[in-house]
Design an enzyme around this catalytic site. Structure first.
Site, PDB file in Angstrom:
ATOM      1  N   ASN A 248     -46.091  28.128  22.538  1.00 44.28           N
ATOM      2  CA  ASN A 248     -45.020  27.840  23.493  1.00 44.28           C
ATOM      3  C   ASN A 248     -45.453  28.249  24.895  1.00 44.28           C
ATOM      4  O   ASN A 248     -46.169  29.223  25.094  1.00 44.28           O
ATOM      5  CB  ASN A 248     -43.688  28.495  23.088  1.00 44.28           C
ATOM      6  CG  ASN A 248     -43.769  29.983  22.831  1.00 44.28           C
ATOM      7  OD1 ASN A 248     -44.784  30.491  22.358  1.00 44.28           O
ATOM      8  ND2 ASN A 248     -42.706  30.692  23.137  1.00 44.28           N
TER       9      ASN A 248
ATOM     10  N   GLU B 235     -43.625  28.724  28.527  1.00 46.44           N
ATOM     11  CA  GLU B 235     -42.321  28.781  29.195  1.00 46.44           C
ATOM     12  C   GLU B 235     -42.449  28.481  30.683  1.00 46.44           C
ATOM     13  O   GLU B 235     -43.514  28.627  31.276  1.00 46.44           O
ATOM     14  CB  GLU B 235     -41.679  30.152  28.961  1.00 46.44           C
ATOM     15  CG  GLU B 235     -41.368  30.355  27.477  1.00 46.44           C
ATOM     16  CD  GLU B 235     -40.616  31.622  27.158  1.00 46.44           C
ATOM     17  OE1 GLU B 235     -40.488  32.501  28.035  1.00 46.44           O
ATOM     18  OE2 GLU B 235     -40.149  31.724  26.001  1.00 46.44           O
TER      19      GLU B 235
ATOM     20  N   CYS C 104     -42.083  23.925  23.376  1.00 45.58           N
ATOM     21  CA  CYS C 104     -42.259  24.673  22.127  1.00 45.58           C
ATOM     22  C   CYS C 104     -43.686  24.497  21.584  1.00 45.58           C
ATOM     23  O   CYS C 104     -44.345  23.472  21.825  1.00 45.58           O
ATOM     24  CB  CYS C 104     -41.306  24.159  21.062  1.00 45.58           C
ATOM     25  SG  CYS C 104     -39.575  24.487  21.360  1.00 45.58           S
TER      26      CYS C 104
ATOM     27  N   GLU D 102     -44.726  23.843  18.578  1.00 46.89           N
ATOM     28  CA  GLU D 102     -44.926  22.722  17.659  1.00 46.89           C
ATOM     29  C   GLU D 102     -45.244  21.450  18.429  1.00 46.89           C
ATOM     30  O   GLU D 102     -46.149  20.693  18.084  1.00 46.89           O
ATOM     31  CB  GLU D 102     -43.664  22.484  16.809  1.00 46.89           C
ATOM     32  CG  GLU D 102     -43.285  23.637  15.914  1.00 46.89           C
ATOM     33  CD  GLU D 102     -42.398  24.689  16.564  1.00 46.89           C
ATOM     34  OE1 GLU D 102     -42.464  24.868  17.804  1.00 46.89           O
ATOM     35  OE2 GLU D 102     -41.643  25.335  15.831  1.00 46.89           O
TER      36      GLU D 102
ATOM     37  N   CYS E   6     -38.140  19.958  17.825  1.00 50.16           N
ATOM     38  CA  CYS E   6     -39.471  19.949  17.192  1.00 50.16           C
ATOM     39  C   CYS E   6     -39.418  19.283  15.815  1.00 50.16           C
ATOM     40  O   CYS E   6     -40.366  18.591  15.427  1.00 50.16           O
ATOM     41  CB  CYS E   6     -40.015  21.369  17.093  1.00 50.16           C
ATOM     42  SG  CYS E   6     -40.495  22.008  18.721  1.00 50.16           S
TER      43      CYS E   6
END
Ligand code: THU
Length: 126
Positions: free
Chosen positions: A43, A45, A54, A56, A88
């Site tokens: 991830n 941010e 994210c 995934e 996701c």
């Protein structure tokens, strides 16, 4: 490659690359491609919180950008073995197909789930 343990360990390594200064919640993903490459996702941010990505989706989109379309397995790691978010799950349903999904904590306590279990009745029109 020993599935799932080696793949989970790859996701642990991917998680170490997470940039999560706001949530402090690090997530790692590792995809095993059809040609036995390992692709990491973590991830990342953003100061504008909703633009965060994210792990995934970073992993899946990175794999696609590197030319991979077919996958054998995916491992996801968080400190508490959390389940992937809804966004996701949708991308997983569309792009990774019906492969084993290993969801683990940092101690290698993992669950094996199918895409059907994670997202039954996925949106697949269009
Ligand atoms: N996060 C993921 O990477 N994957 C998920 O499926 C759920 C949440 C990230 C986004 C954010 O950086 C942090 O975890 C807290 O929500």
């Amino acid at each position: 490659m020993n599935i799932p343990i080696d793949l989970i360990n790859e996701a642990i390594k991917a998680r170490e690359k997470a940039i999560a200064p706001y949530s402090k919640y690090r997530v790692g993903a590792a995809l095993l491609t059809e040609d036995n490459s390992i692709i990491h996702g973590c991830n990342v941010e953003s100061k504008a919180y909703p633009t965060t990505l994210c792990a995934e989706r970073v992993g899946i989109f990175s794999a696609i950008a590197q030319g991979h379309k077919d996958f054998k397995a995916i491992a996801l790691v968080t400190d508490d073995g959390a389940m992937p978010c809804g966004a996701c799950r949708q991308i997983m349903a569309e792009y990774i197909g019906d492969i084993p999904i290993y969801i683990s904590d940092l101690n290698l306590n993992y669950k094996l789930l199918s895409m059907q279990e994670l997202l039954p009745y996925a949106f697949t029109s269009l």
